[in-house]
Structures are given as structure tokens and as C-alpha cells.
Design a protein around this motif. Sequence first.
Motif, PDB file in Angstrom:
ATOM      1  N   GLU A 163       0.547  -1.390  -0.079  1.00 60.73           N
ATOM      2  CA  GLU A 163       0.209  -0.570   0.026  1.00 60.73           C
ATOM      3  C   GLU A 163       0.507   1.024  -0.052  1.00 60.73           C
ATOM      4  O   GLU A 163       2.212   1.103   0.362  1.00 60.73           O
ATOM      5  N   PHE A 164       0.455   2.352  -0.943  1.00 59.76           N
ATOM      6  CA  PHE A 164       1.289   3.419  -1.140  1.00 59.76           C
ATOM      7  C   PHE A 164       0.452   4.528  -0.530  1.00 59.76           C
ATOM      8  O   PHE A 164      -0.407   5.118  -1.194  1.00 59.76           O
ATOM      9  N   VAL A 165       0.970   5.793   0.454  1.00 58.45           N
ATOM     10  CA  VAL A 165       0.576   7.102   0.734  1.00 58.45           C
ATOM     11  C   VAL A 165       1.399   7.785   0.031  1.00 58.45           C
ATOM     12  O   VAL A 165       2.579   7.977   0.728  1.00 58.45           O
ATOM     13  N   VAL A 166       0.671   9.269   0.002  1.00 59.72           N
ATOM     14  CA  VAL A 166       1.250   9.972  -0.945  1.00 59.72           C
ATOM     15  C   VAL A 166       0.634  11.152  -0.484  1.00 59.72           C
ATOM     16  O   VAL A 166      -0.470  10.851  -0.395  1.00 59.72           O
ATOM     17  N   LYS A 167       1.322  12.282   0.124  1.00 60.03           N
ATOM     18  CA  LYS A 167       0.443  13.079   0.565  1.00 60.03           C
ATOM     19  C   LYS A 167       1.108  14.712   0.110  1.00 60.03           C
ATOM     20  O   LYS A 167       1.995  14.579   0.235  1.00 60.03           O
ATOM     21  N   LYS A 168       0.078  15.959  -0.850  1.00 62.64           N
ATOM     22  CA  LYS A 168       0.609  16.698  -1.056  1.00 62.64           C
ATOM     23  C   LYS A 168      -0.142  17.871  -0.574  1.00 62.64           C
ATOM     24  O   LYS A 168      -1.503  17.922  -0.670  1.00 62.64           O
ATOM     25  N   GLN A 169       0.896  18.821  -0.974  1.00 67.38           N
ATOM     26  CA  GLN A 169      -0.262  20.038  -0.494  1.00 67.38           C
ATOM     27  C   GLN A 169       0.306  21.846  -1.213  1.00 67.38           C
ATOM     28  O   GLN A 169       1.314  21.894  -1.358  1.00 67.38           O
ATOM     29  N   CYS A 170      -0.776  21.971  -1.936  1.00 68.60           N
ATOM     30  CA  CYS A 170      -0.578  22.844  -2.894  1.00 68.60           C
ATOM     31  C   CYS A 170      -1.759  23.903  -2.801  1.00 68.60           C
ATOM     32  O   CYS A 170      -2.583  23.978  -1.876  1.00 68.60           O
TER      33      CYS A 170
END
Length: 100
Positions: free
Chosen positions: A64-71
Motif C-alpha cells: 500500500e502506497f500513501v502520498v500526501k501533497k499540499q498546494c
Amino acid sequence: MRVNTQSVNFNVDQELVNFIQRRMNKLEHFYDRVVCSDVYLKVQKTSAKENKVVEVKVCVPGDEFVVKKQCKTFEEAVDNATESLQRVLLKRKSKLRAHI
């Protein structure tokens, strides 16, 4: 691919959901064994302009892969998250090929 989109503390419009679905479907070109993905959209209550947070969880067999981005916008954050996931999925695919 099944994409579950959830928004926290606001209502998401259908246009954004369709955009997310299109971007997530492109991941299948890089790794065809993606089972499902969950996309969480959040707006942080800060004075900063970059207050849109997108967290993407992708399920593949055995991991399971988790990516978190803030823009500044959700579209930009989704683009950045899918680019990161492309790299991660390609890396996993190359590792699996090395074992064969």
C-alpha cells in the motif's frame, strides 16, 4: 480502477471528481495491478495560500502506497501526487521484474 474520493469539511464538485478519476486512471499505464485507490481532500484553516491537501492511498497486491501533497489548488496537488505515485509504481515494477 476504483477510486474513492472523500472530502473533509466541504462538498466536492463533480468536475473535480472526474479530474481525479482521469488522473488516477493514468496510473494503470505504469503498473497494471493497482486494485483501488482512496483520495482524501482537505482544506487546512491557515492563512497560507497553500492550504489544499490531497492524500492518495493506492492499494496493490501485497503493499500500500500513501502520498500526501499540499498546494494552492486541488488540481495541482493531484497532479503532484500522481507524478510521485508514478515513480513509486515504476520502482516497484522494476523490483518485481528483477526477481523473475
